[in-house]
Design an enzyme around this catalytic site. Structure first.
Site, PDB file in Angstrom:
ATOM      1  N   SER A 121      38.586  38.510  40.948  1.00  0.00           N
ATOM      2  CA  SER A 121      39.332  39.452  40.635  1.00  0.00           C
ATOM      3  C   SER A 121      39.074  40.862  41.403  1.00  0.00           C
ATOM      4  CB  SER A 121      38.927  39.769  39.073  1.00  0.00           C
ATOM      5  OG  SER A 121      37.620  40.454  39.133  1.00  0.00           O
ATOM      6  N   HIS A 142      42.715  33.964  37.729  1.00  0.00           N
ATOM      7  CA  HIS A 142      41.265  34.412  37.226  1.00  0.00           C
ATOM      8  C   HIS A 142      41.067  34.401  36.006  1.00  0.00           C
ATOM      9  CE1 HIS A 142      39.107  38.279  36.017  1.00  0.00           C
ATOM     10  NE2 HIS A 142      38.385  37.570  36.500  1.00  0.00           N
ATOM     11  N   GLU A 154      44.516  35.592  34.383  1.00  0.00           N
ATOM     12  CA  GLU A 154      45.395  36.423  35.081  1.00  0.00           C
ATOM     13  C   GLU A 154      45.784  35.799  36.295  1.00  0.00           C
ATOM     14  OE1 GLU A 154      43.729  40.936  34.269  1.00  0.00           O
ATOM     15  OE2 GLU A 154      42.668  39.722  35.576  1.00  0.00           O
TER      16      GLU A 154
END
Length: 300
Positions: A121, A142, A154
């Protein structure tokens, strides 16, 4: 999705090991690679302990656990599993030079159809994708810790990530039992960690300013704000070094001293006190990750 059968997880740290197990539990043949045999040994041990607790608490059956381990392999050889991989999830240390070198190697070894993703990230896809000859097949995927429990993932597209790749990654995330959130625009930290980072930075300012202790800040966040754990407890869970390297990477880009890691975080990293995985961070932990009461961090 029928074309994705074999997954390679590159990196056997806390996140990589858990991601590998989640993939194996979902029915995929999964290889976990790490250049360090010690990291692989630790991953095997941690997964055995985690799944034993899950079986004991009725979260999974012994048959499910045994079937997952049968689909899961560990090794220091990258070429073999990469050559068979349909999908790669990189979970290496948060250093851009390491990730770019690894992606270049994966690009050389993996089949042309393989999708290459990063669990990072801290680095957006475009910082990594141009190390390959397939930037349209690169994005970030992520996960959150603990991987088996946290539903959200994500998915972050780079400027060259294709629609087909994004669809495939979403479909895989759903097959893993996750709730994918797709970001079409790159931004360091994505959504969750930018919000968490703001909370973390303010918590550290309050601590270093002598306003409140580690325990007081964590207690307020849990009991007044409804957080499942306080910011210091969360840093210990995810690894204090992860946030440190993310801050350093942001500083390397911006040159802004405000992006540097805090004094207290730097002290902990320099001492190798990285949280639960080392037995000590903001708190001290027992062998099974249980917090030892009365041992919070104090400035020293």
């Amino acid at each position: 999705m029928t074309s994705i059968e074999r997954i390679l997880v590159a990196g056997a740290g806390t996140m990589g090991a858990q991601i590998g197990m989640v993939c194996a539990l979902a029915g995929f043949e999964t290889a976990v690679y790490d250049p360090a045999e010690t990291a692989l040994d630790r991953a095997r041990t941690e997964l055995a302990e985690r799944t034993a607790r899950d079986v004991a608490k009725g979260r999974m059956s012994e048959a499910e656990r045994d079937a997952a381990f049968a689909r899961l392999t560990f090794g220091t050889d990258l070429a073999g599993p990469a050559a068979k991989a349909d999908f790669v999830i990189e979970a290496a240390v948060e250093r851009l030079d390491v990730k770019r070198k690894l992606f270049a190697e994966l690009d050389r070894l993996a089949p042309p159809h393989a999708i290459l993703t990063s669990n990072s990230s801290g680095f957006v896809p475009s910082r990594i994708a141009d190390a390959t000859r397939r930037p349209e097949q690169v994005c970030n995927l992520h996960f959150f810790n603990p991987v088996r429990v946290m539903r959200c993932v994500e998915i972050v597209r780079g400027p060259q990530t294709s629609d087909e790749t994004a669809r495939e990654v979403v479909a895989l995330a759903e097959r893993l039992g996750k709730l994918p959130v797709v970001l079409d625009r790159e931004i360091p930290g994505f959504v969750a960690n930018r919000i968490l980072g703001a909370v973390r930075d303010e918590a550290i300012r309050l601590l270093e300013g002598g306003v409140a202790s580690v325990v007081a800040i964590d207690t307020v966040c849990r009991t007044a704000l409804g957080y499942p754990m306080g910011p210091f407890e969360l840093m210990d869970l995810t690894g204090i070094d992860i946030g440190y390297h993310t801050k350093m990477a942001r500083y390397d880009e911006s040159g802004d001293p405000r992006d540097l890691p805090s004094r207290s975080v730097t002290q902990l990293v320099e001492r190798g006190e990285l949280g639960r995985k080392t037995g000590k961070g903001w708190y001290t932990y027992g062998r099974h990750g249980n917090k030892i009461e009365g041992t919070p961090w104090t400035s020293r």
